[in-house]
Design an enzyme around this catalytic site. Structure first.
Site, short mmCIF file in Angstrom:
data_model
loop_
_atom_site.label_atom_id
_atom_site.label_comp_id
_atom_site.label_asym_id
_atom_site.label_seq_id
_atom_site.Cartn_x
_atom_site.Cartn_y
_atom_site.Cartn_z
N HIS A 137 38.47 23.75 44.72
CA HIS A 137 37.97 23.68 43.55
C HIS A 137 37.23 22.58 42.82
CE1 HIS A 137 41.27 26.89 43.09
NE2 HIS A 137 40.21 27.70 42.81
N LYS A 164 48.82 38.86 37.85
CA LYS A 164 49.89 38.12 38.81
C LYS A 164 50.81 37.49 38.16
CE LYS A 164 45.21 37.14 40.83
NZ LYS A 164 44.30 36.11 41.06
N ARG A 223 33.07 30.30 49.96
CA ARG A 223 33.46 29.67 51.16
C ARG A 223 32.87 30.14 52.27
NH1 ARG A 223 39.35 30.23 49.04
NH2 ARG A 223 38.39 32.32 48.86
N SER A 240 43.98 29.14 47.09
CA SER A 240 45.29 28.57 46.24
C SER A 240 46.38 29.43 47.00
CB SER A 240 44.96 29.21 44.57
OG SER A 240 44.03 28.26 44.16
O1 PNS Z 1 40.31 32.57 40.74
P1 PNS Z 1 40.04 33.89 40.68
O2 PNS Z 1 41.44 34.65 40.63
O3 PNS Z 1 39.36 34.62 41.87
O4 PNS Z 1 39.34 34.34 39.54
C1 PNS Z 1 38.92 35.53 39.15
C2 PNS Z 1 38.31 35.67 37.67
C3 PNS Z 1 39.28 34.96 36.70
C4 PNS Z 1 36.96 34.86 37.52
C5 PNS Z 1 38.10 37.09 37.09
O5 PNS Z 1 39.39 37.80 37.40
C6 PNS Z 1 37.83 37.35 35.57
O6 PNS Z 1 36.67 36.79 35.26
N1 PNS Z 1 38.67 38.02 34.93
C7 PNS Z 1 38.48 38.14 33.49
C8 PNS Z 1 38.48 39.48 33.05
C9 PNS Z 1 37.03 39.95 33.36
O7 PNS Z 1 36.14 39.77 32.86
N2 PNS Z 1 36.85 40.99 34.42
C10 PNS Z 1 35.67 41.52 34.72
C11 PNS Z 1 34.67 40.62 35.84
S1 PNS Z 1 34.78 41.37 37.27
#
Ligand code: PNS
Length: 180
Positions: free
Chosen positions: A19, A43, A92, A130
């Site tokens: 990150h 989660k 990645r 993570s």
């Molecule tokens: O680190 P992560 O868990 O891979 O991040 C995922 C994240 C936070 C980017 C994604 O879950 C998100 O944007 N969630 C907010 C809700 C949303 O907008 N969902 C629709 C997009 S697919």
């Protein structure tokens, strides 16, 4: 030229060296980068949102164009509220691509003016996530080199009872029995 604000959304539970690598790269190409921690994740997290925010603030204190924030609800709505025109995400390996593509295309459907920009972290972090860091740390394994030092300490403080005891103030320590 127009100033470009990008957001880098994620769970960051905990922030890893991958990150941080991406934040540093992003801070070099965007005028402003907002690291945005998702608040309403379903989660059950290891670190609270405020703990994650504290860690990210410490890690990015030297990057003047980087801010740390939290959000819930739709990421595209949050991006709009921040006047961000880009979303930064890391890829990645090929295995990340499918999920990231799906998310980027869905976000584009929700907000066509928001561009997702993918960047690759340094290859030495290509296997760091993570989830795996949590797994190793929870099993008592070493996470040196996978996460910044401040995160390593927080993991130890949270998961290693012996370390917690060592750090505790004198008064909190169990008293030694006097030799007879
Ligand atoms: O680190 P992560 O868990 O891979 O991040 C995922 C994240 C936070 C980017 C994604 O879950 C998100 O944007 N969630 C907010 C809700 C949303 O907008 N969902 C629709 C997009 S697919």
């Amino acid at each position: 030229m127009k100033k470009i604000t990008a957001i880098y959304p994620g769970s960051f539970d905990p922030p890893t060296n991958g990150h941080l690598d991406l934040i540093e790269r992003g801070s070099k190409i965007f005028e402003e980068l907002v690291v945005a921690i998702l608040r309403n994740s379903e989660k059950s997290p290891l670190f609270s949102v405020s703990e994650r925010r504290e860690m990210l603030l410490a890690l990015t204190a030297n990057l003047k164009n980087v801010r740390v924030d939290t959000f819930d609800g739709l990421m595209v709505e949050y991006a709009k509220s921040m006047d961000a025109t880009c979303v930064l995400r890391g890829i990645r390996a090929v295995s990340d691509y499918e999920y990231e593509l799906q998310m980027a295309l869905l976000n584009r459907k929700l907000e066509p003016t928001l561009e997702t920009v993918f960047m690759m972290p340094a290859d030495k972090y290509s296997y760091v996530s993570s989830r795996l860091v949590r797994e190793v740390a929870q099993a008592g394994g070493p996470v040196k080199g996978l996460v910044p030092e401040v995160v390593e300490q927080k993991l130890r403080a949270k998961l290693d009872p012996a370390y917690r005891l060592e750090q505790a103030p004198e008064s909190g320590r169990p008293k030694r029995r006097k030799k007879a």
